[in-house]
Design an enzyme around this catalytic site. Structure first.
Site, PDB file in Angstrom:
ATOM      1  N   ILE A  63      77.711 -82.138  38.586  1.00 47.41           N
ATOM      2  CA  ILE A  63      76.338 -82.190  38.384  1.00 47.41           C
ATOM      3  C   ILE A  63      75.373 -81.184  38.501  1.00 47.41           C
ATOM      4  O   ILE A  63      74.199 -81.131  38.147  1.00 47.41           O
ATOM      5  CB  ILE A  63      75.779 -83.338  39.464  1.00 47.41           C
ATOM      6  N   GLN A 105      71.363 -71.663  52.215  1.00 45.67           N
ATOM      7  CA  GLN A 105      71.587 -73.197  52.375  1.00 45.67           C
ATOM      8  C   GLN A 105      70.399 -74.228  51.559  1.00 45.67           C
ATOM      9  O   GLN A 105      70.789 -75.045  51.099  1.00 45.67           O
ATOM     10  CB  GLN A 105      71.632 -73.544  53.767  1.00 45.67           C
ATOM     11  N   SER A 139      70.166 -90.710  52.425  1.00 41.37           N
ATOM     12  CA  SER A 139      70.668 -90.694  53.797  1.00 41.37           C
ATOM     13  C   SER A 139      69.555 -91.246  54.698  1.00 41.37           C
ATOM     14  O   SER A 139      68.288 -90.963  54.239  1.00 41.37           O
ATOM     15  CB  SER A 139      71.239 -89.361  54.093  1.00 41.37           C
ATOM     16  N   ALA A 192      67.778 -78.529  55.247  1.00 40.56           N
ATOM     17  CA  ALA A 192      67.674 -78.306  54.039  1.00 40.56           C
ATOM     18  C   ALA A 192      68.357 -79.825  53.336  1.00 40.56           C
ATOM     19  O   ALA A 192      67.842 -80.321  52.555  1.00 40.56           O
ATOM     20  CB  ALA A 192      68.742 -77.174  53.456  1.00 40.56           C
ATOM     21  N   TYR A 193      69.209 -80.211  54.147  1.00 41.89           N
ATOM     22  CA  TYR A 193      70.107 -81.678  53.664  1.00 41.89           C
ATOM     23  C   TYR A 193      68.814 -82.753  53.718  1.00 41.89           C
ATOM     24  O   TYR A 193      68.547 -83.338  52.758  1.00 41.89           O
ATOM     25  CB  TYR A 193      71.091 -81.891  54.824  1.00 41.89           C
ATOM     26  N   VAL A 195      65.688 -82.435  53.737  1.00 44.72           N
ATOM     27  CA  VAL A 195      64.677 -82.194  52.566  1.00 44.72           C
ATOM     28  C   VAL A 195      65.200 -82.645  51.292  1.00 44.72           C
ATOM     29  O   VAL A 195      64.487 -83.279  50.505  1.00 44.72           O
ATOM     30  CB  VAL A 195      64.082 -80.807  52.626  1.00 44.72           C
ATOM     31  N   LYS A 197      67.362 -84.796  50.565  1.00 43.89           N
ATOM     32  CA  LYS A 197      67.664 -86.162  50.375  1.00 43.89           C
ATOM     33  C   LYS A 197      66.084 -86.855  50.625  1.00 43.89           C
ATOM     34  O   LYS A 197      65.997 -88.077  49.899  1.00 43.89           O
ATOM     35  CB  LYS A 197      68.380 -86.944  51.869  1.00 43.89           C
ATOM     36  N   VAL A 230      79.727 -91.988  57.995  1.00 47.88           N
ATOM     37  CA  VAL A 230      80.936 -92.357  57.385  1.00 47.88           C
ATOM     38  C   VAL A 230      82.060 -91.181  57.550  1.00 47.88           C
ATOM     39  O   VAL A 230      81.596 -89.874  57.160  1.00 47.88           O
ATOM     40  CB  VAL A 230      80.791 -92.650  55.911  1.00 47.88           C
TER      41      VAL A 230
HETATM   42  P1  NAP Z   1      82.387 -85.858  50.646  1.00 45.69           P
HETATM   43  O1  NAP Z   1      83.815 -86.545  51.308  1.00 45.69           O
HETATM   44  O2  NAP Z   1      81.895 -84.455  51.146  1.00 45.69           O
HETATM   45  O3  NAP Z   1      82.415 -86.063  49.131  1.00 45.69           O
HETATM   46  C1  NAP Z   1      81.289 -85.515  48.340  1.00 45.69           C
HETATM   47  C2  NAP Z   1      81.745 -85.752  46.811  1.00 45.69           C
HETATM   48  O4  NAP Z   1      80.730 -84.942  46.174  1.00 45.69           O
HETATM   49  C3  NAP Z   1      83.025 -84.997  46.630  1.00 45.69           C
HETATM   50  O5  NAP Z   1      83.892 -85.706  45.807  1.00 45.69           O
HETATM   51  C4  NAP Z   1      82.573 -83.547  45.946  1.00 45.69           C
HETATM   52  O6  NAP Z   1      83.520 -82.848  45.070  1.00 45.69           O
HETATM   53  C5  NAP Z   1      81.392 -84.189  45.191  1.00 45.69           C
HETATM   54  N1  NAP Z   1      80.586 -83.232  44.787  1.00 45.69           N
HETATM   55  C6  NAP Z   1      79.909 -82.118  45.527  1.00 45.69           C
HETATM   56  N2  NAP Z   1      79.221 -81.107  44.599  1.00 45.69           N
HETATM   57  C7  NAP Z   1      79.265 -81.758  43.315  1.00 45.69           C
HETATM   58  C8  NAP Z   1      78.766 -81.492  42.227  1.00 45.69           C
HETATM   59  N3  NAP Z   1      78.441 -80.377  41.938  1.00 45.69           N
HETATM   60  N4  NAP Z   1      79.357 -82.328  41.016  1.00 45.69           N
HETATM   61  C9  NAP Z   1      80.007 -83.369  41.387  1.00 45.69           C
HETATM   62  N5  NAP Z   1      80.461 -83.722  42.359  1.00 45.69           N
HETATM   63  C10 NAP Z   1      80.154 -83.028  43.583  1.00 45.69           C
HETATM   64  O7  NAP Z   1      80.994 -86.579  51.253  1.00 45.69           O
HETATM   65  P2  NAP Z   1      80.572 -88.153  51.593  1.00 45.69           P
HETATM   66  O8  NAP Z   1      80.518 -88.388  53.008  1.00 45.69           O
HETATM   67  O9  NAP Z   1      81.594 -88.994  50.768  1.00 45.69           O
HETATM   68  O10 NAP Z   1      79.333 -88.147  50.746  1.00 45.69           O
HETATM   69  C11 NAP Z   1      79.083 -89.101  49.460  1.00 45.69           C
HETATM   70  C12 NAP Z   1      77.507 -89.092  49.384  1.00 45.69           C
HETATM   71  O11 NAP Z   1      77.077 -89.804  50.784  1.00 45.69           O
HETATM   72  C13 NAP Z   1      76.808 -87.746  49.654  1.00 45.69           C
HETATM   73  O12 NAP Z   1      75.723 -87.671  48.727  1.00 45.69           O
HETATM   74  C14 NAP Z   1      76.321 -87.971  50.984  1.00 45.69           C
HETATM   75  O13 NAP Z   1      74.995 -86.835  51.008  1.00 45.69           O
HETATM   76  C15 NAP Z   1      76.002 -89.147  51.245  1.00 45.69           C
HETATM   77  N6  NAP Z   1      75.910 -89.520  52.666  1.00 45.69           N
HETATM   78  C16 NAP Z   1      77.042 -89.265  53.601  1.00 45.69           C
HETATM   79  C17 NAP Z   1      76.956 -89.638  54.952  1.00 45.69           C
HETATM   80  C18 NAP Z   1      78.299 -89.521  55.893  1.00 45.69           C
HETATM   81  O14 NAP Z   1      78.219 -89.891  56.977  1.00 45.69           O
HETATM   82  N7  NAP Z   1      79.434 -89.332  55.309  1.00 45.69           N
HETATM   83  C19 NAP Z   1      75.893 -90.427  55.458  1.00 45.69           C
HETATM   84  C20 NAP Z   1      74.719 -90.218  54.605  1.00 45.69           C
HETATM   85  C21 NAP Z   1      74.640 -90.163  53.290  1.00 45.69           C
HETATM   86  P3  NAP Z   1      84.325 -81.806  45.236  1.00 45.69           P
HETATM   87  O15 NAP Z   1      85.694 -82.622  46.202  1.00 45.69           O
HETATM   88  O16 NAP Z   1      84.751 -81.364  44.191  1.00 45.69           O
HETATM   89  O17 NAP Z   1      83.775 -81.162  46.496  1.00 45.69           O
END
Ligand code: NAP
Length: 276
Positions: A63, A105, A139, A192-193, A195, A197, A230
């Site tokens: 992306i 960041q 988030s 940063a995160y 902002v 979101k 998560v």
């Molecule tokens: P994660 O395990 O770190 O997975 C993030 C995914 O996004 C990975 O597949 C990563 O690919 C991909 N990604 C990052 N930059 C990218 C790019 N430029 N193009 C395409 N893919 C990219 O994180 P997660 O916890 O599953 O998070 C998923 C979403 O939920 C995020 O938007 C996060 O902000 C949101 N969120 C998570 C939580 C939580 O508690 N985990 C809470 C609130 C919101 P790579 O493997 O190549 O890095």
């Protein structure tokens, strides 16, 4: 051209995105695309789901890379004539103790979480078919960060008339303010995160409004959501939800039935509309 419905999940080689693809493979009546910026990681995730008896498709998508987004757009246009479900899940977060300068960041986080997500929307929203569903994974941190903005910024981010250009200007200003170390003086919270979101949630509100104005009658529903805290590489092992539990709200929004007229333009967590 295939008339099969099609769903795309960004950043779905691991974490919540992978769990969303798994659930859509089980519940969505059509082709489900697992996408990844790295084809090797993406194909490995596809193989994992295949071992579970599921049949996801794969397409590369970074992306951060406009070329990559356009290639996916052209592929979807040609093969399916559009798109039925888009889940903007890809995102990044620096760890709390990361020593990378805050301004770096800010730039890196906003680049993917806000500008990358927006670029995907710019290219793929015009492809959404009637009754399409768009889910932007934000988030709860967007809400807490909003509460720590100056009154002036809060008013702008809650406005029902803010435009996408104005939002882009504000997100750009945040990054510039961090470079000059004046972001706190300018009313920004020190996250940063958070902002980035805020940007995703406000962008969703704007996009939903534009759908109402420009594509009324197409019944497309678009929302922002929080998956909860998560257990993924991003949030670590102490988080309270499994990836499958984290996928529940995004999948609920992605599969809203054709009879539903909402939620739309909302911020949703635990399948419940939250105040913004
Ligand atoms: P994660 O395990 O770190 O997975 C993030 C995914 O996004 C990975 O597949 C990563 O690919 C991909 N990604 C990052 N930059 C990218 C790019 N430029 N193009 C395409 N893919 C990219 O994180 P997660 O916890 O599953 O998070 C998923 C979403 O939920 C995020 O938007 C996060 O902000 C949101 N969120 C998570 C939580 C939580 O508690 N985990 C809470 C609130 C919101 P790579 O493997 O190549 O890095």
């Amino acid at each position: 051209m295939s008339s099969v419905p099609v769903a795309v999940v960004t950043g779905s080689n691991k974490g919540i995105g992978l769990a969303i693809v798994r659930a859509l493979c089980q519940q969505f009546p059509g082709d489900v695309y697992l996408t990844s910026r790295d084809p090797g990681r993406g194909q490995a995730a596809v193989a994992q789901l295949q071992q579970e008896g599921l049949r996801p498709h794969f397409h590369q998508l970074d992306i951060d890379d406009p070329q990559s987004i356009r290639a996916l757009r052209d592929f979807l246009k040609e093969k399916y004539g559009g798109l039925n479900v888009l889940v903007n899940n890809a995102g990044i977060a620096f760890k709390v103790h990361d020593t990378t300068p805050f301004a770096v960041q800010a730039e890196v986080t906003l680049k993917t979480n806000f500008f990358g997500t927006r670029n995907v929307c710019t290219e793929l929203l015009p492809l959404m078919k009637p009754y399409g569903r768009v889910v932007n994974v934000s988030s709860m941190v967007s809400s807490s960060a909003l509460g720590r903005c100056s009154q002036e910024l809060q008013q702008k981010f809650r406005s029902d008339t803010i435009t996408e250009d104005e939002l882009v200007q504000l997100m750009t200003k945040f990054v510039e303010d961090t470079k000059k170390s004046v972001h706190e003086k300018e009313g920004w919270p020190n996250t940063a995160y958070g902002v980035s979101k805020i940007g995703v949630t406000v962008l969703s509100r704007i996009q939903a409004r534009l759908l109402n104005e420009q594509r009324k009658g197409e019944h497309i529903l678009l929302n922002a959501c929080c998956p909860g805290w998560v257990r993924t590489d991003m949030a670590g092992p102490k988080a309270t939800k499994s990836p499958e539990e984290g996928a529940e709200t995004p999948v609920y929004l992605a599969l809203l039935p054709s009879s539903a007229d909402g939620p739309h333009g909302q911020f949703v967590s635990d399948k419940t509309v939250r105040p913004w």
